[in-house]
Design an enzyme around this catalytic site. Structure first.
Site, PDB file in Angstrom:
ATOM      1  N   GLU A 151      15.885  10.614  58.971  1.00 30.61           N
ATOM      2  CA  GLU A 151      17.171   9.969  59.249  1.00 30.61           C
ATOM      3  C   GLU A 151      17.351   8.826  58.261  1.00 30.61           C
ATOM      4  O   GLU A 151      16.382   8.144  57.900  1.00 30.61           O
ATOM      5  CB  GLU A 151      17.209   9.414  60.679  1.00 30.61           C
ATOM      6  CG  GLU A 151      18.496   8.647  60.959  1.00 30.61           C
ATOM      7  CD  GLU A 151      18.740   8.335  62.427  1.00 30.61           C
ATOM      8  OE1 GLU A 151      17.777   8.361  63.212  1.00 30.61           O
ATOM      9  OE2 GLU A 151      19.899   8.071  62.771  1.00 30.61           O
TER      10      GLU A 151
ATOM     11  N   CYS B 184      20.739   9.325  65.619  1.00 24.49           N
ATOM     12  CA  CYS B 184      22.046   8.791  66.004  1.00 24.49           C
ATOM     13  C   CYS B 184      23.055   8.835  64.865  1.00 24.49           C
ATOM     14  O   CYS B 184      24.263   8.769  65.095  1.00 24.49           O
ATOM     15  CB  CYS B 184      21.908   7.354  66.488  1.00 24.49           C
ATOM     16  SG  CYS B 184      20.956   7.200  67.988  1.00 24.49           S
TER      17      CYS B 184
ATOM     18  N   ASN C 281      22.700  15.331  69.287  1.00 27.76           N
ATOM     19  CA  ASN C 281      21.410  14.653  69.126  1.00 27.76           C
ATOM     20  C   ASN C 281      20.892  14.177  70.470  1.00 27.76           C
ATOM     21  O   ASN C 281      20.203  14.903  71.168  1.00 27.76           O
ATOM     22  CB  ASN C 281      21.556  13.487  68.136  1.00 27.76           C
ATOM     23  CG  ASN C 281      20.313  12.622  68.080  1.00 27.76           C
ATOM     24  OD1 ASN C 281      19.212  13.156  68.000  1.00 27.76           O
ATOM     25  ND2 ASN C 281      20.452  11.317  68.173  1.00 27.76           N
ATOM     26  N   GLU C 282      21.296  12.969  70.849  1.00 27.67           N
ATOM     27  CA  GLU C 282      20.766  12.392  72.090  1.00 27.67           C
ATOM     28  C   GLU C 282      21.881  12.309  73.126  1.00 27.67           C
ATOM     29  O   GLU C 282      22.197  11.241  73.609  1.00 27.67           O
ATOM     30  CB  GLU C 282      20.220  10.995  71.801  1.00 27.67           C
ATOM     31  CG  GLU C 282      18.739  10.924  71.891  1.00 27.67           C
ATOM     32  CD  GLU C 282      18.174   9.553  71.572  1.00 27.67           C
ATOM     33  OE1 GLU C 282      18.920   8.555  71.517  1.00 27.67           O
ATOM     34  OE2 GLU C 282      16.947   9.478  71.389  1.00 27.67           O
TER      35      GLU C 282
HETATM   36  O1  AHR Z   1      14.667   7.317  65.582  1.00 27.24           O
HETATM   37  C1  AHR Z   1      15.583   6.300  65.773  1.00 27.24           C
HETATM   38  C2  AHR Z   1      16.661   6.672  66.778  1.00 27.24           C
HETATM   39  O2  AHR Z   1      16.099   6.872  68.030  1.00 27.24           O
HETATM   40  C3  AHR Z   1      17.365   7.965  66.512  1.00 27.24           C
HETATM   41  O3  AHR Z   1      18.391   7.804  65.618  1.00 27.24           O
HETATM   42  C4  AHR Z   1      17.882   8.350  67.845  1.00 27.24           C
HETATM   43  O4  AHR Z   1      18.019   9.733  68.006  1.00 27.24           O
HETATM   44  C5  AHR Z   1      16.912   7.711  68.806  1.00 27.24           C
HETATM   45  O5  AHR Z   1      17.557   6.964  69.754  1.00 27.24           O
END
Ligand code: AHR
Length: 669
Positions: A57, A255, A386-387
């Protein structure tokens, strides 16, 4: 000599039932505790080649300012403040306009991807000066060539440019001259060899001759990028990834996929094609944490989806792109796309598959080919969201799966289970995903070491016939490590190692896993801990990095039953373990984690192991201080050490140092 030979032969014949350590020339006695029993003749599950992978990321300056080797910050004047990263030395700042000249960003308007350029009016015979600060400075290596490319156009006069590599103290360590001509945009190039090494250098342009000149896409890369590619990646950082032998590469996040708002979400189509036409976007981590604000954090997308696929291919890793699903980050605005307006989002997913795998005659396969890769990237998996959590996610998720499965029935889909490792929302998510019979469920856990120690058996009770698990983001956050840095101390790595034996033991359920986040710039981080830390020239692996590497490169192909008193080792007496076989080379692999402070002598009994080679390889990662860390100036505090051991027949004792991860590899004959 005679004694060593005798010991070797006696050990080989199984006369001694113990582990011989050539460095100490001592046999270790067999202890009286019940043995750890390994059934070497029975494969419980296949270990997927994808088992241990990497999560990438653009956080902590992982891409721009990190693995993406561009050295100029805001090369195309597209940051919200178009001159950010560029400055005029004090000597001509106050006389700006009157005496020496004037620099301004011109906005060409419209929705052009690269809508700004720089106009410099040189008004003094003494010339005008502009400086770029790079990403927390610019790293130069003595003897290295630096390739500079820029677009230039002359409005008035006959401008000459001197391009200079500067040390932190403004000493010039390399320069080149450029003469600009013509009032249409032309590409100009220069190569400068640095005469000294500097980690916090800068780049200067001196303008000569009364003139008005336009510049754009002022770019500088070191010559030695990974595979010497022009729009390339930092070689040392990619090498560290290659050394992990990752099974997959998940990208671009995290994120960052979702964005703080829908407007700021990651849109892969804006990251492919000519680099100058990719639309710069604010990085969501720019403003996320007030204590680590990074106002200069933007995404140039020089590292875009094509480059991610190419990186996965270089690493021999399966590409795993994760796409937004019409929901902005629920920790931020949580903006939602109405269900009847989801079509463009779903089309993005379908087009991405075409971009990766489609024939060159298809629209998006054609874009891939035009970028130099007519062969497909063989994409097999794609992530949706993602989350995300709650019913809004599932309402949108099914729209994606319906469309993807209709058009690409073999494509595996990764679905999210939210940011929680347990609890109501987590359970609800799993129930929904089970009903939908999904392929992979992405679980995330950022927890204290104790949680990892206590959950090595997490997957022992998972349904063997349900969806497979992708432990897509995890890391032990040690509250005892220096706050707010939450350093990558040995305790956190040991906790992950203990937990990962449980991932491996359950390889029939857990088919992919990745530590997160991957990279952090020592001066540009927002989130800790992280696997690999770097500055502008150097990098080091944390103890957690070596844990990942040891698991990934010693995973084997098949899980074996390994028990003590009939139970898997999930922390009894401080021991955690997994046993595997690498069928391709006929090697038995034992992975043992001793979290106790003291050394343990563990009797091992191999069942159904016929002829064992006497020689084995032992790899140890250990440290007596749980708070110990690696650092840029002290990279080898906690690194794996290899030694040779001689294994005497099917029963032997392993010495496990206190607070250690130990791997034993023995050839079966
Ligand atoms: O790894 C950092 C963040 O942690 C990522 O962007 C997210 O998916 C999680 O909350």
């Amino acid at each position: 000599m005679y004694r060593s030979l005798m010991l070797f032969f006696m050990a080989f014949l199984g006369i001694f039932s113990g582990e011989y350590n050539p460095s100490t020339q001592e046999m270790q006695p067999v202890t009286t505790e019940s043995p750890v029993i390994i059934d070497a003749g029975n494969s419980l599950a296949s270990i997927q080649p994808t088992m241990f992978g990497i999560f990438f990321e653009d956080i902590n300056f992982a891409a721009d300012g990190g693995i993406y080797a561009e050295l100029i910050k805001n090369r195309s004047f597209e940051f919200d403040d178009p001159l950010m990263g560029w400055s005029q030395p004090v000597s001509n700042r106050w006389s700006n306009n009157e005496a020496s000249g004037f620099a301004s960003a011109i906005n060409v308007g419209g929705d052009a991807a690269n809508g700004h350029f720089l106009r410099v009016q040189v008004r003094s015979e003494d010339g005008y000066v502009l400086m770029n600060e790079g990403y927390r400075g610019i790293g130069y290596q003595a003897g290295m060539d630096y390739h500079i490319n820029l677009l230039g156009r002359v409005e008035e006069g006959h401008p000459g440019l001197t391009l200079e590599l500067l040390r932190a103290d403004s000493t010039v360590i390399g320069s080149a001259e450029l003469d600009l001509t013509g009032n249409v945009w032309n590409q100009y190039q220069a190569t400068i060899k640095a005469t000294a090494t500097e980690r916090k250098g800068r780049f200067r342009i001196r303008f000569h001759g009364l003139s008005v000149v336009d510049l754009d896409m002022i770019s500088m890369f070191p010559a030695d990028t990974w595979k010497k590619r022009k729009n390339g990646l930092r070689k040392d950082l990619v090498q560290m990834l290659a050394d992990l032998h990752p099974g997959f590469l998940r990208f671009p996040g995290g994120c960052i996929v979702e964005g703080r708002t829908l407007e700021q979400r990651y849109q892969w189509k804006k990251t492919v094609g000519p680099v100058a036409e990719r639309t710069t976007l604010i990085n969501r981590w720019n403003t996320e944490f007030s204590h680590r604000s990074a106002p200069d954090y933007f995404q140039s997308f020089g590292l875009g989806f094509f480059e991610y696929f190419q990186l996965a291919e270089d690493l021999g890793a399966e590409p795993l792109p994760i796409l937004g699903c019409g929901m902005a980050c629920q920790f931020n605005t949580g903006e939602l796309v109405p269900l009847d307006e989801m079509d463009p989002y779903i089309q993005d997913a379908l087009d991405l598959i075409e971009f990766a795998n489609g024939p060159v005659t298809s629209d998006w396969g054609g874009v891939r080919a035009s970028m130099g890769h007519p062969e497909p990237f063989h994409l097999k998996m794609i992530g949706v969201g993602n989350e995300q959590w709650g019913s809004d996610y599932f309402d949108r998720y099914v729209l994606f799966t319906r469309a993807i499965r209709t058009r690409y029935p073999d494509m595996k889909i990764v679905s999210g289970s939210g940011p929680f490792a347990e609890g109501e929302m987590f359970e609800y998510g799993w129930d929904e995903l089970r009903k939908l019979d999904v392929d992979y469920v992405d679980e995330h856990y950022y927890k204290p070491p104790q949680w990892f120690f206590e959950h090595a058996g997490r997957y022992d009770s998972y349904d063997r016939h349900g969806p497979k698990v992708f432990a897509g983001e995890y890391a032990a956050h040690d509250p005892l490590a220096e706050a707010p840095l939450k350093k990558n101390d040995w305790r956190s790595a040991l906790a992950e190692a203990a937990f990962m034996t449980g991932l491996l033991r359950n390889a029939d359920v857990v088919q992919m896993c990745s530590y997160a986040p991957l990279f952090a710039h020592v001066e540009g981080w927002q989130w800790t801990p992280d696997l690999i830390w770097f500055d502008n020239l150097r990098a080091y692996g944390t103890p957690n990095y070596y844990v990942q590497k040891l698991f990934s490169t010693n995973k084997g192909t098949d899980v074996l039953a390994m028990t003590r008193d009939g139970k898997p080792l999930t922390g009894q007496n401080g021991l955690y373990a997994a046993a595997t076989m690498d069928q391709t080379i006929n090697e038995l692999i034992l992975i043992l984690v001793n979290v106790a402070e003291q050394e343990q002598q563990v009797p091992i009994k191999l069942m159904n192991a016929h002829a064992l080679s006497a020689k084995g390889k032992k790899i140890e990662l250990k440290h007596a201080d749980l708070l110990a860390v690696n650092a840029l100036d002290d990279r080898d505090q906690i690194v794996p050490k290899e030694s040779e051991v001689i294994i005497a027949g099917p029963e032997f004792t392993m010495n496990l140092a206190g607070q250690s991860l130990t791997i034993l590899r023995v050839k079966m004959e």
